[in-house]
Design a protein around this motif. Structure first.
Motif, PDB file in Angstrom:
ATOM      1  N   PRO A   1      -8.732   9.708   0.344  1.00 52.08           N
ATOM      2  CA  PRO A   1      -8.349   8.320   0.642  1.00 52.08           C
ATOM      3  C   PRO A   1      -7.344   7.794  -0.364  1.00 52.08           C
ATOM      4  N   ASP A   2      -6.573   6.801   0.073  1.00 53.77           N
ATOM      5  CA  ASP A   2      -5.586   6.187  -0.807  1.00 53.77           C
ATOM      6  C   ASP A   2      -6.246   5.299  -1.849  1.00 53.77           C
ATOM      7  N   THR A   3      -7.330   4.647  -1.451  1.00 54.69           N
ATOM      8  CA  THR A   3      -8.081   3.818  -2.395  1.00 54.69           C
ATOM      9  C   THR A   3      -9.567   4.022  -2.162  1.00 54.69           C
ATOM     10  N   VAL A   4     -10.328   3.990  -3.263  1.00 55.47           N
ATOM     11  CA  VAL A   4     -11.783   4.107  -3.205  1.00 55.47           C
ATOM     12  C   VAL A   4     -12.369   3.084  -4.159  1.00 55.47           C
ATOM     13  N   ASP A   5     -13.352   2.307  -3.687  1.00 50.95           N
ATOM     14  CA  ASP A   5     -14.086   1.409  -4.556  1.00 50.95           C
ATOM     15  C   ASP A   5     -15.533   1.382  -4.067  1.00 50.95           C
ATOM     16  N   PRO A   6     -16.431   0.686  -4.757  1.00 53.96           N
ATOM     17  CA  PRO A   6     -17.836   0.716  -4.344  1.00 53.96           C
ATOM     18  C   PRO A   6     -18.100   0.221  -2.927  1.00 53.96           C
ATOM     19  N   SER A   7     -17.178  -0.542  -2.344  1.00 52.51           N
ATOM     20  CA  SER A   7     -17.435  -1.098  -1.017  1.00 52.51           C
ATOM     21  C   SER A   7     -16.809  -0.304   0.116  1.00 52.51           C
ATOM     22  N   LYS A   8     -15.751   0.485  -0.167  1.00 49.95           N
ATOM     23  CA  LYS A   8     -15.060   1.171   0.926  1.00 49.95           C
ATOM     24  C   LYS A   8     -14.107   2.251   0.414  1.00 49.95           C
TER      25      LYS A   8
ATOM     26  N   ASP B   1       0.832  -1.196   0.000  1.00 48.51           N
ATOM     27  CA  ASP B   1       0.000   0.000   0.000  1.00 48.51           C
ATOM     28  C   ASP B   1       0.869   1.249   0.000  1.00 48.51           C
ATOM     29  N   VAL B   2       0.403   2.273  -0.678  1.00 51.58           N
ATOM     30  CA  VAL B   2       1.091   3.552  -0.675  1.00 51.58           C
ATOM     31  C   VAL B   2       0.574   4.355   0.506  1.00 51.58           C
ATOM     32  N   PRO B   3       1.429   4.730   1.460  1.00 48.22           N
ATOM     33  CA  PRO B   3       0.962   5.465   2.630  1.00 48.22           C
ATOM     34  C   PRO B   3       0.325   6.800   2.264  1.00 48.22           C
ATOM     35  N   SER B   4      -0.647   7.200   3.062  1.00 45.34           N
ATOM     36  CA  SER B   4      -1.289   8.491   2.884  1.00 45.34           C
ATOM     37  C   SER B   4      -0.300   9.616   3.121  1.00 45.34           C
ATOM     38  N   GLU B   5      -0.519  10.757   2.435  1.00 44.05           N
ATOM     39  CA  GLU B   5       0.328  11.916   2.664  1.00 44.05           C
ATOM     40  C   GLU B   5       0.153  12.428   4.088  1.00 44.05           C
ATOM     41  N   ASN B   6      -0.997  12.088   4.715  1.00 45.29           N
ATOM     42  CA  ASN B   6      -1.283  12.538   6.061  1.00 45.29           C
ATOM     43  C   ASN B   6      -1.137  11.400   7.063  1.00 45.29           C
ATOM     44  N   GLU B   7      -0.178  10.501   6.815  1.00 43.80           N
ATOM     45  CA  GLU B   7      -0.081   9.296   7.616  1.00 43.80           C
ATOM     46  C   GLU B   7       0.117   9.566   9.097  1.00 43.80           C
ATOM     47  N   GLU B   8       0.805  10.644   9.449  1.00 42.24           N
ATOM     48  CA  GLU B   8       1.053  10.919  10.851  1.00 42.24           C
ATOM     49  C   GLU B   8      -0.213  11.327  11.579  1.00 42.24           C
TER      50      GLU B   8
ATOM     51  N   VAL C   1     -10.365   3.923   1.825  1.00 40.83           N
ATOM     52  CA  VAL C   1      -9.302   3.497   2.728  1.00 40.83           C
ATOM     53  C   VAL C   1      -8.191   4.541   2.796  1.00 40.83           C
ATOM     54  N   TRP C   2      -7.777   4.828   4.040  1.00 39.03           N
ATOM     55  CA  TRP C   2      -6.611   5.677   4.299  1.00 39.03           C
ATOM     56  C   TRP C   2      -5.537   4.798   4.938  1.00 39.03           C
ATOM     57  N   ASN C   3      -4.304   4.896   4.448  1.00 42.43           N
ATOM     58  CA  ASN C   3      -3.218   4.057   4.946  1.00 42.43           C
ATOM     59  C   ASN C   3      -2.057   4.881   5.486  1.00 42.43           C
ATOM     60  N   SER C   4      -1.404   4.345   6.484  1.00 42.39           N
ATOM     61  CA  SER C   4      -0.090   4.814   6.880  1.00 42.39           C
ATOM     62  C   SER C   4       0.789   3.573   6.985  1.00 42.39           C
ATOM     63  N   GLU C   5       2.007   3.753   7.414  1.00 41.34           N
ATOM     64  CA  GLU C   5       2.900   2.599   7.517  1.00 41.34           C
ATOM     65  C   GLU C   5       2.393   1.598   8.546  1.00 41.34           C
ATOM     66  N   LYS C   6       1.730   2.085   9.603  1.00 36.33           N
ATOM     67  CA  LYS C   6       1.333   1.207  10.691  1.00 36.33           C
ATOM     68  C   LYS C   6      -0.171   1.103  10.904  1.00 36.33           C
ATOM     69  N   LEU C   7      -0.945   2.001  10.273  1.00 44.88           N
ATOM     70  CA  LEU C   7      -2.380   2.050  10.526  1.00 44.88           C
ATOM     71  C   LEU C   7      -3.180   2.001   9.241  1.00 44.88           C
ATOM     72  N   ARG C   8      -4.386   1.489   9.357  1.00 43.33           N
ATOM     73  CA  ARG C   8      -5.353   1.568   8.270  1.00 43.33           C
ATOM     74  C   ARG C   8      -6.680   2.048   8.840  1.00 43.33           C
ATOM     75  N   LEU C   9      -7.249   3.074   8.227  1.00 39.88           N
ATOM     76  CA  LEU C   9      -8.574   3.581   8.564  1.00 39.88           C
ATOM     77  C   LEU C   9      -9.452   3.378   7.349  1.00 39.88           C
ATOM     78  N   SER C  10     -10.601   2.756   7.540  1.00 41.90           N
ATOM     79  CA  SER C  10     -11.479   2.533   6.398  1.00 41.90           C
ATOM     80  C   SER C  10     -12.922   2.880   6.744  1.00 41.90           C
ATOM     81  N   LEU C  11     -13.627   3.366   5.755  1.00 40.98           N
ATOM     82  CA  LEU C  11     -15.062   3.617   5.835  1.00 40.98           C
ATOM     83  C   LEU C  11     -15.722   2.654   4.874  1.00 40.98           C
ATOM     84  N   GLU C  12     -16.468   1.707   5.414  1.00 41.64           N
ATOM     85  CA  GLU C  12     -17.005   0.619   4.612  1.00 41.64           C
ATOM     86  C   GLU C  12     -18.524   0.682   4.550  1.00 41.64           C
ATOM     87  N   ARG C  13     -19.066   0.278   3.426  1.00 45.95           N
ATOM     88  CA  ARG C  13     -20.514   0.239   3.269  1.00 45.95           C
ATOM     89  C   ARG C  13     -21.085  -1.020   3.925  1.00 45.95           C
ATOM     90  N   PRO C  14     -22.311  -0.921   4.489  1.00 39.78           N
ATOM     91  CA  PRO C  14     -23.190   0.235   4.351  1.00 39.78           C
ATOM     92  C   PRO C  14     -22.783   1.435   5.205  1.00 39.78           C
TER      93      PRO C  14
END
Length: 204
Positions: free
Chosen positions: A146-153, A43-50, A155-168
């Motif tokens: 977000p680093d990735t967007v698809d119909p289901s979620k 995964d490519v880390p978010s620019e705002n990973e910190e 996602v924001w990534n950092s080196e150590k964390l993942r934050l996701s907003l998932e449907r529904p």
């Protein structure tokens, strides 16, 4: 650019009203389910990973299970009922799950532990009181696109964390260091089992 991105995201949101549920049906199931397949190895880390959060309402990734129980007991937004909300995840003697009902804007919550430490938490929100796009807009404002967007979620990534907003409508926090360690360990165990099986079969 940001307003254009939000306009596109809203159009996608209005076209995708069907639910794509990715949470466990019961406390006996793992929150991540098939999450391993959804976590690309590079995964490519978010620019705002910190700035990516590792906590919600005083509950942080890395807390021990007793501290999480205490935090849940003191916050009425979680309907924590004590030990009956704690279960052992099948196939993982070192993993526990706390599943609670919720009130206000939270419908249900899941907290996963490995060796007694919280590494995965998910919050299913009440879609009748709050909408997907409101949460999405807030996350974009705080943490960037977000680093990735698809119909289901999303996602924001950092080196150590993942934050996701998932449907529904579920917000999930994952400690990637612990999660990837678990995936690697389980893969090694399956590999060893396959070797032992092949050795046994070859004896005939």
């Amino acid at each position: 650019m940001f307003s254009l991105f939000r306009g596109i995201a809203f159009a996608v949101f209005t076209l995708l009203l069907f639910p794509l549920v990715s949470l466990p049906a019961s406390a006996g199931e793992s929150v991540e389910g098939k999450e391993a397949a959804a976590l690309p190895p590079a995964d490519v880390p978010s620019e705002n990973e910190e700035s990516l959060p590792s906590s919600f309402r005083g509950i942080s990734l890395g807390m021990d299970i007793d501290a999480v129980k205490e935090a849940l007991s003191s916050d009425r937004i979680f309907g924590y009922r004590g030990e009956r909300d704690v279960s052992l995840i099948p196939g993982g003697q070192q993993r526990n799950l706390i599943e609670t009902s919720g009130s206000s804007f939270i419908s249900r919550s899941w907290f996963q532990f490995y060796e007694g430490v919280l590494y995965n938490m998910a919050f299913a929100l009440d879609s009748e009181r709050i909408d997907y796009f409101s949460i999405f807009s807030s996350l974009v404002e705080k943490y960037g696109e977000p680093d990735t967007v698809d119909p289901s979620k999303s996602v924001w990534n950092s080196e150590k964390l993942r934050l996701s907003l998932e449907r529904p409508l579920t917000v999930k926090y994952i400690d990637l260091t612990v999660f990837n360690s678990i995936v690697s360990s389980e893969t090694d165990n399956r590999t060893r089992e396959n070797i032992l099986r092949d050795d046994f079969v070859s004896e005939f």
